[in-house]
Scaffold this motif. Structure first.
Motif, PDB file in Angstrom:
ATOM      1  N   ASP A  44       0.802  -1.226   0.000  1.00  0.00           N
ATOM      2  CA  ASP A  44       0.000   0.000   0.000  1.00  0.00           C
ATOM      3  C   ASP A  44       0.834   1.275   0.000  1.00  0.00           C
ATOM      4  OD1 ASP A  44      -2.358  -1.481   0.031  1.00  0.00           O
ATOM      5  OD2 ASP A  44      -2.448  -1.511   2.229  1.00  0.00           O
ATOM      6  N   TYR A  45       2.156   1.156  -0.107  1.00  0.00           N
ATOM      7  CA  TYR A  45       3.010   2.324   0.064  1.00  0.00           C
ATOM      8  C   TYR A  45       3.908   2.649  -1.132  1.00  0.00           C
ATOM      9  CZ  TYR A  45       1.450   1.467   4.792  1.00  0.00           C
ATOM     10  OH  TYR A  45       0.670   1.244   5.889  1.00  0.00           O
ATOM     11  N   PHE A  50       7.433   4.150  -9.189  1.00  0.00           N
ATOM     12  CA  PHE A  50       8.654   3.492  -8.737  1.00  0.00           C
ATOM     13  C   PHE A  50       8.698   2.052  -9.233  1.00  0.00           C
ATOM     14  CE2 PHE A  50      11.249   1.145  -5.649  1.00  0.00           C
ATOM     15  CZ  PHE A  50      12.418   1.892  -5.698  1.00  0.00           C
ATOM     16  N   VAL A  51       7.555   1.363  -9.195  1.00  0.00           N
ATOM     17  CA  VAL A  51       7.490  -0.019  -9.699  1.00  0.00           C
ATOM     18  C   VAL A  51       7.808  -0.045 -11.189  1.00  0.00           C
ATOM     19  CG1 VAL A  51       6.009  -2.033 -10.042  1.00  0.00           C
ATOM     20  CG2 VAL A  51       5.868  -0.732  -7.897  1.00  0.00           C
ATOM     21  N   VAL A  52       7.243   0.884 -11.943  1.00  0.00           N
ATOM     22  CA  VAL A  52       7.528   0.968 -13.381  1.00  0.00           C
ATOM     23  C   VAL A  52       9.019   1.203 -13.599  1.00  0.00           C
ATOM     24  CG1 VAL A  52       7.159   2.357 -15.473  1.00  0.00           C
ATOM     25  CG2 VAL A  52       5.215   1.689 -14.040  1.00  0.00           C
ATOM     26  N   GLN A  97      15.591  -5.514  -4.153  1.00  0.00           N
ATOM     27  CA  GLN A  97      15.401  -5.283  -2.722  1.00  0.00           C
ATOM     28  C   GLN A  97      16.336  -4.187  -2.205  1.00  0.00           C
ATOM     29  OE1 GLN A  97      15.808  -9.293  -1.166  1.00  0.00           O
ATOM     30  NE2 GLN A  97      13.588  -9.552  -1.127  1.00  0.00           N
ATOM     31  N   GLN A  98      17.581  -4.234  -2.607  1.00  0.00           N
ATOM     32  CA  GLN A  98      18.545  -3.223  -2.160  1.00  0.00           C
ATOM     33  C   GLN A  98      18.143  -1.833  -2.656  1.00  0.00           C
ATOM     34  OE1 GLN A  98      22.557  -3.727  -3.590  1.00  0.00           O
ATOM     35  NE2 GLN A  98      23.390  -2.287  -2.129  1.00  0.00           N
ATOM     36  N   PHE A  99      17.764  -1.741  -3.926  1.00  0.00           N
ATOM     37  CA  PHE A  99      17.376  -0.445  -4.493  1.00  0.00           C
ATOM     38  C   PHE A  99      16.120   0.089  -3.812  1.00  0.00           C
ATOM     39  CE2 PHE A  99      15.539   2.350  -7.761  1.00  0.00           C
ATOM     40  CZ  PHE A  99      16.638   3.166  -8.010  1.00  0.00           C
ATOM     41  N   SER A 100      15.158  -0.795  -3.539  1.00  0.00           N
ATOM     42  CA  SER A 100      13.925  -0.384  -2.857  1.00  0.00           C
ATOM     43  C   SER A 100      14.226   0.130  -1.450  1.00  0.00           C
ATOM     44  CB  SER A 100      12.934  -1.544  -2.792  1.00  0.00           C
ATOM     45  OG  SER A 100      12.534  -1.919  -4.084  1.00  0.00           O
ATOM     46  N   GLU A 101      15.081  -0.571  -0.726  1.00  0.00           N
ATOM     47  CA  GLU A 101      15.455  -0.143   0.626  1.00  0.00           C
ATOM     48  C   GLU A 101      16.174   1.202   0.592  1.00  0.00           C
ATOM     49  OE1 GLU A 101      17.720  -3.313   2.419  1.00  0.00           O
ATOM     50  OE2 GLU A 101      16.018  -4.705   2.286  1.00  0.00           O
ATOM     51  N   GLN A 102      17.080   1.377  -0.367  1.00  0.00           N
ATOM     52  CA  GLN A 102      17.811   2.638  -0.483  1.00  0.00           C
ATOM     53  C   GLN A 102      16.863   3.804  -0.741  1.00  0.00           C
ATOM     54  OE1 GLN A 102      20.580   1.781  -3.628  1.00  0.00           O
ATOM     55  NE2 GLN A 102      22.130   0.964  -2.248  1.00  0.00           N
ATOM     56  N   ASN A 103      15.762   3.525  -1.425  1.00  0.00           N
ATOM     57  CA  ASN A 103      14.779   4.555  -1.741  1.00  0.00           C
ATOM     58  C   ASN A 103      13.610   4.565  -0.764  1.00  0.00           C
ATOM     59  OD1 ASN A 103      15.500   5.963  -4.481  1.00  0.00           O
ATOM     60  ND2 ASN A 103      16.124   3.827  -4.640  1.00  0.00           N
ATOM     61  N   GLU A 104      13.765   3.827   0.335  1.00  0.00           N
ATOM     62  CA  GLU A 104      12.798   3.792   1.431  1.00  0.00           C
ATOM     63  C   GLU A 104      11.398   3.369   0.997  1.00  0.00           C
ATOM     64  OE1 GLU A 104      13.148   7.536   3.485  1.00  0.00           O
ATOM     65  OE2 GLU A 104      15.223   7.126   4.040  1.00  0.00           O
ATOM     66  N   HIS A 105      11.364   2.329   0.149  1.00  0.00           N
ATOM     67  CA  HIS A 105      10.086   1.731  -0.262  1.00  0.00           C
ATOM     68  C   HIS A 105      10.062   0.283   0.217  1.00  0.00           C
ATOM     69  CE1 HIS A 105       8.897   5.148  -2.606  1.00  0.00           C
ATOM     70  NE2 HIS A 105      10.010   5.109  -3.317  1.00  0.00           N
ATOM     71  N   PRO A 106       8.881  -0.187   0.678  1.00  0.00           N
ATOM     72  CA  PRO A 106       8.786  -1.553   1.193  1.00  0.00           C
ATOM     73  C   PRO A 106       8.494  -2.612   0.110  1.00  0.00           C
ATOM     74  CG  PRO A 106       6.724  -0.428   1.554  1.00  0.00           C
ATOM     75  CD  PRO A 106       7.664   0.585   0.935  1.00  0.00           C
TER      76      PRO A 106
END
Length: 115
Positions: A44-45, A50-52, A97-106
């Motif tokens: 939900d966040y 960002f997904v695209v 996963q690393q890129f998502s964490e760096q960009n503060e997305h779950p």
């Protein structure tokens, strides 16, 4: 199933002390590698844009394909990003996963074995 022919070489001596090489083909069955789907899961966040971006950057999708997969993630709860041998799938999951964490997305990404 893939078949590969290998050649066995052996050195043989005859009764006169002369050596010769004997060639005997062996057939070996090679199995293709197991394949794994890389899957993104809805949350939900994480913004759709960002997904695209993830799909275009890490899975080399064009804009139209990335939009389609993003909508599958959004509406169906998950979407397949691609199918790869284990090592490549594992690496792509780790990069996402690393890129998502760096960009503060779950954003959750995982691999699933293809039957």
């Amino acid at each position: 199933m893939f078949a590969s022919k290998q050649i066995s070489l052996s050195l043989e001596d005859d009764d006169n002390g002369h050596s010769s090489v004997a060639i005997a083909p062996d057939e070996t069955d090679l199995q293709p590698p197991s394949m794994y789907q890389v899957v993104l899961f809805n949350d939900d966040y994480t913004p759709m844009d960002f997904v695209v971006f993830i799909l275009q950057r890490f899975f080399n999708m064009d804009s139209e394909k990335a939009q389609h997969v993003m909508m599958e993630v959004h509406t169906k709860g998950k979407g397949v990003c691609g199918i790869y041998p284990f090592g490549i799938a594992e690496t792509k999951v780790a990069m996402v996963q690393q890129f998502s964490e760096q960009n503060e997305h779950p954003l959750m990404c995982d691999l699933q074995k293809v039957d």
